[in-house]
Design a protein around this motif. Structure first.
Motif, PDB file in Angstrom:
ATOM      1  N   VAL A 291     -33.291  -1.943  22.675  1.00 51.25           N
ATOM      2  CA  VAL A 291     -32.924  -0.729  23.400  1.00 51.25           C
ATOM      3  C   VAL A 291     -32.619   0.362  22.375  1.00 51.25           C
ATOM      4  N   ILE A 292     -33.173   1.550  22.585  1.00 52.30           N
ATOM      5  CA  ILE A 292     -32.983   2.658  21.646  1.00 52.30           C
ATOM      6  C   ILE A 292     -32.617   3.919  22.430  1.00 52.30           C
ATOM      7  N   PRO A 293     -32.043   4.920  21.742  1.00 49.53           N
ATOM      8  CA  PRO A 293     -31.801   6.208  22.411  1.00 49.53           C
ATOM      9  C   PRO A 293     -33.135   6.849  22.817  1.00 49.53           C
ATOM     10  N   SER A 294     -33.187   7.353  24.010  1.00 46.19           N
ATOM     11  CA  SER A 294     -34.448   7.914  24.498  1.00 46.19           C
ATOM     12  C   SER A 294     -34.851   9.182  23.753  1.00 46.19           C
ATOM     13  N   ASP A 295     -33.874   9.913  23.184  1.00 45.38           N
ATOM     14  CA  ASP A 295     -34.234  11.183  22.533  1.00 45.38           C
ATOM     15  C   ASP A 295     -34.778  11.013  21.119  1.00 45.38           C
ATOM     16  N   VAL A 296     -34.868   9.781  20.589  1.00 42.06           N
ATOM     17  CA  VAL A 296     -35.493   9.590  19.279  1.00 42.06           C
ATOM     18  C   VAL A 296     -36.994   9.358  19.422  1.00 42.06           C
ATOM     19  N   VAL A 297     -37.476   9.218  20.653  1.00 47.44           N
ATOM     20  CA  VAL A 297     -38.900   8.977  20.886  1.00 47.44           C
ATOM     21  C   VAL A 297     -39.655  10.297  20.771  1.00 47.44           C
ATOM     22  N   VAL A 298     -40.704  10.288  19.950  1.00 48.60           N
ATOM     23  CA  VAL A 298     -41.549  11.465  19.750  1.00 48.60           C
ATOM     24  C   VAL A 298     -42.810  11.289  20.595  1.00 48.60           C
ATOM     25  N   TYR A 299     -43.125  12.290  21.389  1.00 47.35           N
ATOM     26  CA  TYR A 299     -44.290  12.226  22.275  1.00 47.35           C
ATOM     27  C   TYR A 299     -45.393  13.122  21.711  1.00 47.35           C
ATOM     28  N   ARG A 300     -46.566  12.511  21.505  1.00 46.06           N
ATOM     29  CA  ARG A 300     -47.758  13.248  21.100  1.00 46.06           C
ATOM     30  C   ARG A 300     -48.878  12.861  22.049  1.00 46.06           C
ATOM     31  N   GLY A 301     -49.064  13.686  23.094  1.00 43.48           N
ATOM     32  CA  GLY A 301     -50.008  13.321  24.138  1.00 43.48           C
ATOM     33  C   GLY A 301     -49.494  12.119  24.890  1.00 43.48           C
ATOM     34  N   ASN A 302     -50.313  11.086  24.975  1.00 43.25           N
ATOM     35  CA  ASN A 302     -49.887   9.853  25.642  1.00 43.25           C
ATOM     36  C   ASN A 302     -49.244   8.866  24.682  1.00 43.25           C
ATOM     37  N   ALA A 303     -49.245   9.194  23.386  1.00 43.96           N
ATOM     38  CA  ALA A 303     -48.692   8.292  22.378  1.00 43.96           C
ATOM     39  C   ALA A 303     -47.192   8.533  22.211  1.00 43.96           C
ATOM     40  N   GLN A 304     -46.484   7.455  21.934  1.00 45.44           N
ATOM     41  CA  GLN A 304     -45.051   7.509  21.678  1.00 45.44           C
ATOM     42  C   GLN A 304     -44.774   6.888  20.311  1.00 45.44           C
ATOM     43  N   SER A 305     -43.849   7.479  19.583  1.00 45.78           N
ATOM     44  CA  SER A 305     -43.513   6.950  18.264  1.00 45.78           C
ATOM     45  C   SER A 305     -42.061   7.243  17.938  1.00 45.78           C
ATOM     46  N   VAL A 306     -41.548   6.502  16.954  1.00 43.57           N
ATOM     47  CA  VAL A 306     -40.204   6.714  16.424  1.00 43.57           C
ATOM     48  C   VAL A 306     -40.298   6.642  14.904  1.00 43.57           C
ATOM     49  N   TYR A 307     -39.229   7.060  14.247  1.00 43.10           N
ATOM     50  CA  TYR A 307     -39.168   6.962  12.790  1.00 43.10           C
ATOM     51  C   TYR A 307     -38.217   5.847  12.395  1.00 43.10           C
ATOM     52  N   ASP A 312     -36.279   4.324   1.002  1.00 47.04           N
ATOM     53  CA  ASP A 312     -35.860   5.723   1.060  1.00 47.04           C
ATOM     54  C   ASP A 312     -36.958   6.618   1.610  1.00 47.04           C
ATOM     55  N   VAL A 313     -37.828   6.030   2.426  1.00 43.57           N
ATOM     56  CA  VAL A 313     -38.953   6.772   2.985  1.00 43.57           C
ATOM     57  C   VAL A 313     -38.961   6.578   4.496  1.00 43.57           C
ATOM     58  N   ALA A 314     -39.289   7.644   5.219  1.00 47.11           N
ATOM     59  CA  ALA A 314     -39.411   7.568   6.679  1.00 47.11           C
ATOM     60  C   ALA A 314     -40.832   7.182   7.042  1.00 47.11           C
ATOM     61  N   ARG A 315     -40.944   6.222   7.989  1.00 51.08           N
ATOM     62  CA  ARG A 315     -42.246   5.802   8.463  1.00 51.08           C
ATOM     63  C   ARG A 315     -42.328   5.990   9.974  1.00 51.08           C
ATOM     64  N   SER A 316     -43.463   6.546  10.439  1.00 53.08           N
ATOM     65  CA  SER A 316     -43.686   6.736  11.862  1.00 53.08           C
ATOM     66  C   SER A 316     -44.282   5.458  12.446  1.00 53.08           C
ATOM     67  N   VAL A 317     -43.674   4.971  13.542  1.00 54.69           N
ATOM     68  CA  VAL A 317     -44.114   3.718  14.168  1.00 54.69           C
ATOM     69  C   VAL A 317     -44.412   3.994  15.638  1.00 54.69           C
ATOM     70  N   GLU A 318     -45.595   3.623  16.080  1.00 56.12           N
ATOM     71  CA  GLU A 318     -45.927   3.768  17.497  1.00 56.12           C
ATOM     72  C   GLU A 318     -45.196   2.707  18.317  1.00 56.12           C
ATOM     73  N   VAL A 319     -44.698   3.116  19.484  1.00 58.12           N
ATOM     74  CA  VAL A 319     -43.959   2.204  20.355  1.00 58.12           C
ATOM     75  C   VAL A 319     -44.463   2.347  21.785  1.00 58.12           C
ATOM     76  N   VAL A 320     -44.138   1.343  22.594  1.00 60.96           N
ATOM     77  CA  VAL A 320     -44.361   1.389  24.032  1.00 60.96           C
ATOM     78  C   VAL A 320     -43.010   1.183  24.699  1.00 60.96           C
ATOM     79  N   THR A 321     -42.620   2.098  25.581  1.00 62.51           N
ATOM     80  CA  THR A 321     -41.309   2.030  26.222  1.00 62.51           C
ATOM     81  C   THR A 321     -41.427   1.571  27.661  1.00 62.51           C
TER      82      THR A 321
END
Length: 367
Positions: A291-307, A312-321
């Protein structure tokens, strides 16, 4: 001899100049290497100065139990009620209760006129008494041989007929006293003395406030998730009490398309008939989910991702909620326990950017 000495001196002077030149070359080489090293260090320093590390806050993800509650609304009502009605059309002689009065089972609440019924009952009593006397008389005569057995049997049949008529008249007379069948409170008084009590018309309504329930209207999407084992909380004016599912209707109401669900209420619910209540049903429960906070999800079209933080590096990861509520959402794919999720400072991030974890940068965020 002098020529030989002069030749050696020239060779020695040449070698001295070569040595001096070599020393000069070495010195110049060291100076150049020093300057190059200094220049490289300065360049690295400039690159480090130009490199930006974004401050972020992270959390380590752990499996959780996810509960989804849904609210529906309705009104409280008494589980046990009685509408006092008349069995025959008759004039009301007296009404013994008012709205709000407490009554007990067996208490008379309405009296109908009894004049005609009383006379009929008395006539039936007289007929029965005469038939009994006649039967006893003939039975004694038969013993002496004065009458036949058939005459006695005929008198006995007449006695039983009169007895049945007497009981019927007595029952009819008793029905002029309309009584409460339960302990409760009078909720409605629909008749006054002198009015005519029609057959089947409610004259007095009685409710039992010690046994309350609520009928809540539930939508189709949740009706299949609600049964007698479903947990339900009842809220009245913000005060919570426990309830339990008693009945689930399989048929939607005409017009609204909602399904009635009857919920039992405890005595601590403080609900009276007609009180509006909110019922919260536990329609979904899952164990060991992310379970994660809903406002950390980044929406790009139909794709969803979080960081997530990778060192010491940020990585973008696609998720399904999946389902979500109260600012949180279930992740069904893309994350797992142990991942370091970036929950604050992710507004300006991109994949591969440097981050400085768990620094205070002015955002108050709890998770």
């Amino acid at each position: 001899m002098w020529k030989r000495l002069l030749s050696r001196l020239n060779k020695l002077r040449f070698m001295l100049w070569v040595l001096l030149l070599a020393v000069a070359v070495v010195i110049v080489g060291f100076e150049v290497r020093g300057k190059l090293a200094q220049s490289e260090a300065n360049l690295k320093s400039l690159e480090a100065a130009e490199k930006i590390s974004y401050p972020v806050t992270t959390v380590i993800l752990k499996p959780q139990t996810w509960e989804s509650w849904r609210s529906y609304y309705g009104q409280g009502k008494a589980a046990r009620t009685q509408d006092v009605t008349a069995f025959e059309r008759e004039i009301v002689r007296a009404v013994h209760v008012q709205v709000g009065d407490k009554v007990k089972a067996g208490q008379t609440v309405v009296t109908l006129l009894t004049a005609d019924r009383g006379a009929k009952a008395q006539a039936r009593r007289t007929g029965y008494d005469e038939a009994l006397l006649n039967y006893n008389r003939l039975n004694e005569l038969k013993k002496k041989g004065g009458v036949s057995q058939s005459a006695v049997d005929k008198a006995y049949a007449a006695l039983k007929s009169e007895e049945a008529l007497l009981k019927g008249s007595q029952s009819t007379l008793q029905r002029t006293e309309l009584k409460a069948s339960l302990n409760g409170i009078v909720s409605a008084r629909n008749v006054e003395p002198g009015e005519v009590a029609e057959i089947g018309r409610p004259l007095i309504s009685i409710v039992d406030p010690s046994n309350m329930e609520a009928q809540l209207m539930v939508s189709k999407k949740d009706i299949f998730n609600i049964g007698k084992q479903t947990s339900v909380d009842i809220y009245v004016d913000g005060v919570r009490s426990a309830g339990w599912v008693k009945r689930v209707s399989p048929e939607a109401q005409t017009g609204s398309g909602l399904y009635p669900v009857v919920v039992g209420l405890g005595s601590d619910a403080n609900v009276l008939p007609g009180t509006y209540v909110e019922g919260r049903f536990l329609v979904e429960k899952k164990d060991n989910v992310i379970v994660i906070p809903s406002d950390v999800v980044v929406y790009r079209g139909n794709a969803q991702s979080v960081y997530v933080a990778s060192g010491d590096v940020a990585r973008s990861v696609e998720v399904v909620t999946g389902t979500g509520r109260d600012g949180k959402v279930v992740v069904t794919s893309g994350l797992e326990a142990g991942d370091e999720l970036i929950v604050s400072g992710n507004r300006n991030l991109y994949d591969g950017v440097s981050i400085a974890k768990n620094l205070d940068f002015g955002e108050d965020r709890q998770y």
